[in-house]
Design a protein around this motif. Structure first.
Motif, PDB file in Angstrom:
ATOM      1  N   THR A   1       0.785  -1.300  -0.007  1.00 52.36           N
ATOM      2  CA  THR A   1       0.057   0.022  -0.011  1.00 52.36           C
ATOM      3  C   THR A   1       0.718   1.279  -0.015  1.00 52.36           C
ATOM      4  N   MET A   2       2.068   0.969   0.356  1.00 55.95           N
ATOM      5  CA  MET A   2       3.124   2.331   0.302  1.00 55.95           C
ATOM      6  C   MET A   2       3.739   2.414  -1.314  1.00 55.95           C
ATOM      7  N   ILE A   3       3.725   1.771  -2.021  1.00 55.36           N
ATOM      8  CA  ILE A   3       4.509   1.712  -3.335  1.00 55.36           C
ATOM      9  C   ILE A   3       4.291   3.218  -3.832  1.00 55.36           C
ATOM     10  N   LEU A   4       2.968   3.300  -4.089  1.00 54.30           N
ATOM     11  CA  LEU A   4       2.415   4.518  -4.980  1.00 54.30           C
ATOM     12  C   LEU A   4       3.057   5.864  -4.367  1.00 54.30           C
ATOM     13  N   ARG A   5       2.515   5.896  -3.001  1.00 51.52           N
ATOM     14  CA  ARG A   5       2.979   7.288  -2.306  1.00 51.52           C
ATOM     15  C   ARG A   5       4.789   7.232  -2.362  1.00 51.52           C
ATOM     16  N   ALA A   6       5.358   6.169  -2.387  1.00 51.45           N
ATOM     17  CA  ALA A   6       6.844   6.184  -2.446  1.00 51.45           C
ATOM     18  C   ALA A   6       7.290   6.476  -3.706  1.00 51.45           C
ATOM     19  N   GLU A   7       6.643   6.367  -4.799  1.00 53.09           N
ATOM     20  CA  GLU A   7       6.945   6.794  -6.263  1.00 53.09           C
ATOM     21  C   GLU A   7       6.684   8.210  -6.451  1.00 53.09           C
ATOM     22  N   ILE A   8       5.822   8.546  -5.698  1.00 51.14           N
ATOM     23  CA  ILE A   8       5.258  10.255  -5.732  1.00 51.14           C
ATOM     24  C   ILE A   8       6.309  10.945  -5.012  1.00 51.14           C
ATOM     25  N   ILE A   9       6.796  10.519  -3.991  1.00 53.84           N
ATOM     26  CA  ILE A   9       7.728  11.256  -2.932  1.00 53.84           C
ATOM     27  C   ILE A   9       8.989  11.326  -3.837  1.00 53.84           C
ATOM     28  N   ARG A  10       9.378  10.222  -4.547  1.00 51.44           N
ATOM     29  CA  ARG A  10      10.747  10.013  -5.187  1.00 51.44           C
ATOM     30  C   ARG A  10      10.671  10.938  -6.679  1.00 51.44           C
ATOM     31  N   GLU A  11       9.561  11.224  -7.138  1.00 49.16           N
ATOM     32  CA  GLU A  11       9.367  11.905  -8.337  1.00 49.16           C
ATOM     33  C   GLU A  11       8.990  13.275  -7.962  1.00 49.16           C
ATOM     34  N   LYS A  12       9.404  14.136  -7.165  1.00 46.64           N
ATOM     35  CA  LYS A  12       9.184  15.336  -6.818  1.00 46.64           C
ATOM     36  C   LYS A  12       7.870  15.943  -6.230  1.00 46.64           C
ATOM     37  N   GLY A  13       7.140  14.835  -5.905  1.00 42.18           N
ATOM     38  CA  GLY A  13       5.573  15.061  -5.427  1.00 42.18           C
ATOM     39  C   GLY A  13       4.846  14.794  -6.223  1.00 42.18           C
ATOM     40  N   THR A  14       5.045  14.159  -7.458  1.00 34.83           N
ATOM     41  CA  THR A  14       4.251  14.222  -8.750  1.00 34.83           C
ATOM     42  C   THR A  14       4.084  12.786  -9.081  1.00 34.83           C
ATOM     43  N   ASN A  15       2.992  12.588  -9.913  1.00 42.44           N
ATOM     44  CA  ASN A  15       2.665  11.047 -10.190  1.00 42.44           C
ATOM     45  C   ASN A  15       2.909  10.718 -11.618  1.00 42.44           C
ATOM     46  N   ARG A  16       4.420  11.292 -11.877  1.00 46.23           N
ATOM     47  CA  ARG A  16       5.194  11.074 -13.033  1.00 46.23           C
ATOM     48  C   ARG A  16       5.176   9.398 -13.383  1.00 46.23           C
ATOM     49  N   SER A  17       5.554   8.568 -12.362  1.00 50.91           N
ATOM     50  CA  SER A  17       5.454   7.146 -12.537  1.00 50.91           C
ATOM     51  C   SER A  17       4.423   6.753 -13.151  1.00 50.91           C
ATOM     52  N   GLN A  18       3.080   7.000 -12.621  1.00 49.36           N
ATOM     53  CA  GLN A  18       1.908   6.603 -13.150  1.00 49.36           C
ATOM     54  C   GLN A  18       1.748   6.946 -14.507  1.00 49.36           C
ATOM     55  N   TYR A  19       1.998   8.316 -15.133  1.00 49.74           N
ATOM     56  CA  TYR A  19       1.898   8.794 -16.191  1.00 49.74           C
ATOM     57  C   TYR A  19       2.736   8.140 -17.082  1.00 49.74           C
ATOM     58  N   LYS A  20       4.002   7.802 -16.807  1.00 49.42           N
ATOM     59  CA  LYS A  20       4.937   6.873 -17.709  1.00 49.42           C
ATOM     60  C   LYS A  20       4.380   5.627 -18.257  1.00 49.42           C
ATOM     61  N   ARG A  21       3.898   4.976 -16.937  1.00 54.27           N
ATOM     62  CA  ARG A  21       3.068   3.791 -17.310  1.00 54.27           C
ATOM     63  C   ARG A  21       1.627   3.625 -18.037  1.00 54.27           C
ATOM     64  N   GLY A  22       1.336   5.045 -18.599  1.00 53.60           N
ATOM     65  CA  GLY A  22      -0.014   5.276 -19.051  1.00 53.60           C
ATOM     66  C   GLY A  22      -1.237   4.803 -18.256  1.00 53.60           C
ATOM     67  N   GLN A  23      -0.887   5.036 -16.903  1.00 53.05           N
ATOM     68  CA  GLN A  23      -2.083   4.867 -16.132  1.00 53.05           C
ATOM     69  C   GLN A  23      -3.104   6.102 -15.796  1.00 53.05           C
ATOM     70  N   VAL A  24      -2.332   7.545 -16.146  1.00 50.88           N
ATOM     71  CA  VAL A  24      -3.093   8.631 -16.114  1.00 50.88           C
ATOM     72  C   VAL A  24      -2.401   9.446 -17.082  1.00 50.88           C
ATOM     73  N   ASP A  25      -3.468  10.310 -17.811  1.00 49.01           N
ATOM     74  CA  ASP A  25      -3.288  11.136 -19.020  1.00 49.01           C
ATOM     75  C   ASP A  25      -2.132  12.430 -18.779  1.00 49.01           C
ATOM     76  N   LYS A  26      -2.137  12.890 -17.542  1.00 51.50           N
ATOM     77  CA  LYS A  26      -1.030  13.828 -17.319  1.00 51.50           C
ATOM     78  C   LYS A  26      -0.740  13.694 -16.031  1.00 51.50           C
ATOM     79  N   TYR A  27       0.323  14.402 -15.597  1.00 47.88           N
ATOM     80  CA  TYR A  27       0.809  14.251 -14.240  1.00 47.88           C
ATOM     81  C   TYR A  27       0.876  15.520 -13.528  1.00 47.88           C
ATOM     82  N   THR A  28       0.562  15.578 -12.234  1.00 51.01           N
ATOM     83  CA  THR A  28       0.277  16.553 -11.485  1.00 51.01           C
ATOM     84  C   THR A  28       1.205  16.782 -10.124  1.00 51.01           C
TER      85      THR A  28
END
Ligand SMILES: *Cc1c(COP(=O)(O)O)cnc(C)c1O
Length: 375
Positions: A197-224
């Motif tokens: 349950t911590m993986i997504l938050r870890a990715e966000i903390i690591r990417e300057k607080g953005t969901n860029r990792s999800q964006y790169k996987r095509g899971q969201v269409d823009k990152y914020t």
């Protein structure tokens, strides 16, 4: 001069770095970072592994993921590197230091419970010299008191406790790939996330607080900008250098273990005579030969042994000055209970040269020089 440490290098490192340059992706999370992450997930059985810019920032991420509030406390040993305590302070909590066991130099699991207060939120164990802490006891205490467990496994890559890789036992594990560690990318590290349950938050903390990792996987269409974060991604150039060692990880481990075993066998009579003490490895621990240390009578003996080894061309090293007695330790932390072993044992410890590729000839010189001086 026989050096204390030589940074490890794996076969093909220059070629992998050239490939990274040619790929025109030298920022983080390219091909080599993915290879390293996935290799560690498989080899160690971690739910998720993410390379970071250092062991220190892997610890920072782990502590930030714990969501501490002002006044919260984290229990850790005083006999560790400053990074362990820095990460606690960065995340807004207070470090509470506990004494070590003299046999392994690890936190004394029997002294943890007495240090717990209503403010305690986590325990950060340090697997010193790649030899595991008494994790069964520590996990049971953590469960009873609802504490998070962070493993500072900076020195513990490839070590196990009851068959489990260090770094995969607590909620979070932190590896270092500094040039002084068993595997290196110059500066770098990794966080192991064992709670899904911590993986997504870890990715966000690591990417300057953005969901860029999800964006790169095509899971969201823009990152914020989703939450607080920082930049914890290492460059692909560093990951390429590390990858070359991971491809021969077992060979590096076996090479170090040969040196460790040879030191241990050659000095056992001195230990039997009570002249020195040797490292203790509990039965349930398989270590990675991160370090070979001896303990001598006292600080003066160690200082003169260090000096005289150096005169004879062999570089040895002392280790941590306990954090609780250092200026920042006095300012930010407190020691719970009594310092029976931390200071005393730290003053007696001397580390011998240990690195991948240390030749048999140099190893024998270290042993001979040490034996002559001790005699
Ligand atoms: C090396 C080390 C660190 C820090 O790792 P870096 O990669 O140098 O930031 C933290 N804790 C321990 C116990 C270490 O040995």
């Amino acid at each position: 001069m026989i050096p204390f440490n030589v940074p490890p290098a794996g076969p093909g490192a220059q070629q992998y770095i050239a490939e990274a340059i040619a790929s025109h992706t030298i920022c983080g999370d390219g091909v080599f970072t993915k290879k390293c992450n996935e290799w560690m997930e498989q080899k160690f059985g971690a739910k998720k592994v993410l390379l970071t810019t250092s062991g220190s920032t892997a610890l920072d991420m782990a502590m930030l993921l714990c969501d501490f509030e002002k006044g919260d406390e984290v229990i850790l040993p005083s006999y560790t590197f400053s990074s362990t305590a820095n990460s606690v302070i960065l995340a807004g909590a207070t470090p509470v230091f506990v004494d070590i066991r003299p046999d392994t130099m690890n936190i004394d699991e029997q002294k943890i419970e007495a240090a717990i207060t209503p403010h305690t939120k986590a325990v950060c164990v340090v697997h010193y010299a790649g030899v595991a802490c008494e994790m069964d006891t520590i996990l049971a205490i953590a469960k009873k008191h609802g504490l998070k467990v962070i493993e500072d496994a900076a020195q513990g890559v490839m070590s196990t406790y009851r068959g489990m890789a260090l770094g995969t036992i607590g909620d979070f594990g932190c590896y270092s790939f500094h040039e002084t560690k068993n595997y290196s990318m110059g500066e770098g590290g990794a966080i192991l996330i064992n709670d899904e349950t911590m993986i997504l938050r870890a990715e966000i903390i690591r990417e300057k607080g953005t969901n860029r990792s999800q964006y790169k996987r095509g899971q969201v269409d823009k990152y914020t900008w989703e939450s607080f974060g920082d930049s914890f991604l290492p460059s692909e150039l560093n990951a390429a250098y590390l990858w070359a060692q991971l491809t021969v990880a077992d060979e590096i481990n076996e090479d170090r273990l040969r040196t460790w075993e040879a030191y241990d066998a050659a000095l056992s009579d001195l230990a039997a005579d009570g002249v020195i003490e040797q490292p203790h490895v509990p039965e349930e621990c398989v270590h990675n030969a991160h370090m070979y240390y001896i303990k001598v009578r006292d600080l003066d003996t160690r200082t003169s042994l260090f000096e005289r080894m150096k005169e004879k061309g062999v570089l040895t090293a002392s280790h941590y000055i306990p954090l609780h007695s250092a200026p920042a330790g006095l300012k930010y932390g407190r020691f719970a209970g009594e310092d029976v072993y931390t200071t005393r044992e730290s003053e007696r410890l001397l580390r011998l040269p240990m690195y991948y590729g240390l030749s048999g000839e140099d190893r024998e010189t270290v042993i001979r020089t040490l034996r002559e001086l001790i005699a």
